[in-house]
Design an enzyme around this catalytic site. Sequence first.
Site, mmCIF file in Angstrom:
data_model
loop_
_atom_site.group_PDB
_atom_site.id
_atom_site.type_symbol
_atom_site.label_atom_id
_atom_site.label_comp_id
_atom_site.label_asym_id
_atom_site.label_seq_id
_atom_site.Cartn_x
_atom_site.Cartn_y
_atom_site.Cartn_z
ATOM 1 N N SER A 114 0.912 -0.983 -0.025
ATOM 2 C CA SER A 114 -0.189 -0.066 -0.038
ATOM 3 C C SER A 114 0.853 1.308 -0.040
ATOM 4 O O SER A 114 1.738 1.409 -0.737
ATOM 5 C CB SER A 114 -0.656 -0.051 1.198
ATOM 6 O OG SER A 114 -1.836 0.928 1.156
ATOM 7 N N HIS A 115 0.595 2.258 1.179
ATOM 8 C CA HIS A 115 1.296 3.212 1.176
ATOM 9 C C HIS A 115 2.794 3.252 1.716
ATOM 10 O O HIS A 115 3.424 4.307 1.935
ATOM 11 C CB HIS A 115 0.504 4.495 1.988
ATOM 12 C CG HIS A 115 0.020 3.675 3.210
ATOM 13 N ND1 HIS A 115 -0.884 2.608 3.499
ATOM 14 C CD2 HIS A 115 0.494 3.938 4.491
ATOM 15 C CE1 HIS A 115 -0.723 2.399 4.773
ATOM 16 N NE2 HIS A 115 -0.073 3.179 5.326
ATOM 17 N N ASP A 278 -2.458 6.519 -3.389
ATOM 18 C CA ASP A 278 -1.280 5.668 -2.567
ATOM 19 C C ASP A 278 -0.690 4.547 -3.758
ATOM 20 O O ASP A 278 -1.227 4.444 -4.674
ATOM 21 C CB ASP A 278 -1.702 5.217 -1.479
ATOM 22 C CG ASP A 278 -2.782 3.870 -1.519
ATOM 23 O OD1 ASP A 278 -3.363 3.910 -2.629
ATOM 24 O OD2 ASP A 278 -2.632 3.093 -0.543
ATOM 25 N N ASP A 280 -0.975 1.650 -4.287
ATOM 26 C CA ASP A 280 -1.686 0.478 -4.795
ATOM 27 C C ASP A 280 -3.129 1.005 -5.130
ATOM 28 O O ASP A 280 -4.035 0.271 -5.840
ATOM 29 C CB ASP A 280 -1.916 -0.637 -3.841
ATOM 30 C CG ASP A 280 -2.856 -0.441 -2.637
ATOM 31 O OD1 ASP A 280 -2.629 0.700 -2.168
ATOM 32 O OD2 ASP A 280 -3.508 -1.316 -2.208
ATOM 33 N N ASP A 282 -5.599 2.514 -3.944
ATOM 34 C CA ASP A 282 -6.992 2.497 -3.103
ATOM 35 C C ASP A 282 -7.233 3.558 -2.235
ATOM 36 O O ASP A 282 -8.402 3.766 -1.734
ATOM 37 C CB ASP A 282 -7.149 1.063 -2.230
ATOM 38 C CG ASP A 282 -6.205 0.675 -1.341
ATOM 39 O OD1 ASP A 282 -5.145 1.592 -1.279
ATOM 40 O OD2 ASP A 282 -6.219 -0.122 -0.454
ATOM 41 N N ARG A 283 -6.323 4.273 -2.076
ATOM 42 C CA ARG A 283 -6.583 5.580 -1.017
ATOM 43 C C ARG A 283 -6.813 6.769 -2.004
ATOM 44 O O ARG A 283 -6.272 7.037 -3.061
ATOM 45 C CB ARG A 283 -5.327 5.719 -0.252
ATOM 46 C CG ARG A 283 -5.129 4.767 0.716
ATOM 47 C CD ARG A 283 -4.173 5.236 1.823
ATOM 48 N NE ARG A 283 -4.199 3.909 2.808
ATOM 49 C CZ ARG A 283 -3.763 4.207 4.108
ATOM 50 N NH1 ARG A 283 -3.430 5.238 4.415
ATOM 51 N NH2 ARG A 283 -3.838 3.215 4.978
ATOM 52 N N LYS A 377 -11.449 -0.277 -1.159
ATOM 53 C CA LYS A 377 -11.654 1.049 -1.537
ATOM 54 C C LYS A 377 -10.811 1.527 -2.784
ATOM 55 O O LYS A 377 -10.154 0.882 -3.256
ATOM 56 C CB LYS A 377 -11.022 2.063 -0.282
ATOM 57 C CG LYS A 377 -9.784 1.653 0.121
ATOM 58 C CD LYS A 377 -9.285 2.044 1.313
ATOM 59 C CE LYS A 377 -7.710 1.739 1.772
ATOM 60 N NZ LYS A 377 -7.610 0.702 2.809
HETATM 61 C C1 VG1 Z 1 -4.425 1.295 8.019
HETATM 62 C C2 VG1 Z 1 -5.556 2.232 8.075
HETATM 63 C C3 VG1 Z 1 -6.892 1.294 7.682
HETATM 64 C C4 VG1 Z 1 -6.741 0.768 6.386
HETATM 65 C C5 VG1 Z 1 -5.491 -0.131 6.237
HETATM 66 C C6 VG1 Z 1 -5.305 -0.604 5.121
HETATM 67 O O1 VG1 Z 1 -4.561 0.320 8.909
HETATM 68 O O2 VG1 Z 1 -5.694 2.867 9.226
HETATM 69 O O3 VG1 Z 1 -8.138 2.326 7.732
HETATM 70 O O4 VG1 Z 1 -7.925 -0.185 6.126
HETATM 71 O O5 VG1 Z 1 -4.332 0.611 6.745
HETATM 72 O O6 VG1 Z 1 -5.098 0.450 4.021
HETATM 73 P P1 VG1 Z 1 -3.779 0.382 10.398
HETATM 74 O O7 VG1 Z 1 -4.128 -0.977 10.887
HETATM 75 O O8 VG1 Z 1 -2.279 0.601 10.189
HETATM 76 O O9 VG1 Z 1 -4.326 1.489 11.024
HETATM 77 V V1 VG1 Z 1 -4.074 0.287 2.642
HETATM 78 O O10 VG1 Z 1 -4.163 1.628 1.831
HETATM 79 O O11 VG1 Z 1 -2.782 -0.653 3.081
HETATM 80 O O12 VG1 Z 1 -4.976 -0.956 2.059
HETATM 81 CO CO CO Z 2 -3.477 1.245 -0.324
#
Ligand code: VG1
Ligand code: CO
Length: 544
Positions: A114-115, A278, A280, A282-283, A377
């Site tokens: 992800s990010h 981000d 991947d 989704d954000r 998302k």
């Molecule tokens: C974080 C965010 C959560 C989100 C998750 C995956 O998790 O708070 O809202 O669903 O990342 O997002 P955590 O457990 O670190 O608070 V992503 O963009 O990785 O798919």
């Molecule tokens: Co992501």
Amino acid sequence: MIAHRIVSTVPFSDQKPGTSGLRKKVTVFQQPHYLENFIQAIFDSLEGSARQTLVVGGDGRFFNRHAVQVILRMAAANGFERCLVGQCGLLSTPAASCVIRKYHAFGGLVLSASHNPGGPQEDFGIKYNIGNGGPAPENVTDAIYTRTGVIDSYRILSAPDVDIDSLGKRILGDMTVEVIDSVLDYVTLMQNLFDFDRIRDLFRSGFRMRFDAMNAVTGPYAREILEERLGAPVGTVMNAIPLEDFGGHHPDPNLVHACDLVQTLHGPDAPDFGAASDGDGDRNMILGRMSFVTPSDSLAVLAANAHLTPGYADGLAGVARSMPTSSAVDRVAREKRIDVHETPTGWKFFGNLLDSGAVTLCGEESFGTGSNHVREKDGVWAVLMWLNILAARRQSVSEILRSHWRCYGRNYYSRHDYEGIDSAAADAMMTHLRATVPGLADRMLGSFTVACGDDFSYTDPVDGSVSSRQGVRVIFTDGSRIIFRLSGTGTEGATLRVYVEKYEHDYMRHDQNTQESLAELVQLANKLAEIRERTGRTQPSVVT
Ligand code: VG1
Ligand code: CO
């Protein structure tokens, strides 16, 4: 030829999928058999996957291409009939969800952290998505984890690398590998939801935007949609080329990591609209000229205006938000007389609500917004939804935001993250909070009165499954809230997240700076959790 190799090391006991799959340093994934062990554990946990279709793709970060090749050889050896792979191994998370659904695949493997930063010394990740296109629910991730601990062999075909760079079909053992256009199916879906003609007119009228793809996966999607199909000028998409290390940046669309974009929107000659996504895809982060839309407000604005877009013209069945997301959307739901569901953090909890038709839109405070069009998302979707609303209302982002607050009141909201703190100290802090917070009921804390305190537990209304210990909440009588939880996606130490929210009914009378309006609650949070004493930190690492 199938080689049955015995895993030579002890099973990897740390392969526990978190909020969104397994996320570790690349160097951890590079340990002998580590990747294969986890993939086999996933395949072993699936029932009925023989002769089925698997979707594979990722955000293009370092290790993506290698992992795709290993997965293809293992999928062939594990009896899949067909693998759909995004060209060059690329698929954004929402596009993977779209492809799984469209082609009725059994499931998909999405390669991303992800990010989190990418590169040889940075992070990699694997998520398994089920046939509805959404993240595997907890019973599946638990089964995978259990399997990683007892597995003693994996199945892999010995074969040379497959060409994943040119479109078309290849044969790998008894399996067909189909390399598909990474963006086409997704673009078609977006065209069915939004009024592209109207948005094109908006751009033709001189409306200007910047989309920051942060050298991550959304570049090709945003270019095709914004510049090719919607007629936005070339250069509208910044950092459009996906790079294995994201250009050395954090592909995290927030005020800190997308600071170039934020500056552009605050500079002279600022465009009308700014957005970022981000790693991947989704954000999303939404910006107007001189303004920032919090993700919680964005969800509320989208819910209030969804009827202006063709895909949601018939209204919303219901909405859902994660528990720490501000309750701004609840006020819209009340006015529209639709249900609002409060779920634990993580997109997987929206899956059943979306599948059952209970909700149409959902969102998280962490820059995640989406709908029933896929089961993830979706960053580019959120940007198009905003563009369609802007094209329909012909007002600026900040005008839309202010009129929203005038109508519904304003939920001042901020999240404070303490990254990389000591894991044992973090666990002790949560234990302390769990023990003390329930006893605060009816007590006055500063100018606030506690209504109740608990550790959030969720019962899925569709399958009855219970998820407990999802975050400690202190809820005040005026609707203000403080929430504490530990991140499930970090890869170093622990990350404490403190979420603070305060509702102001008469926004016009109390128009304030967010951090100022929340200052007393932030102080209370620090005191309740003994943050300084327990972590040695006097300041959060990131404030959003
Ligand atoms: C974080 C965010 C959560 C989100 C998750 C995956 O998790 O708070 O809202 O669903 O990342 O997002 P955590 O457990 O670190 O608070 V992503 O963009 O990785 O798919
Ligand atoms: Co992501």
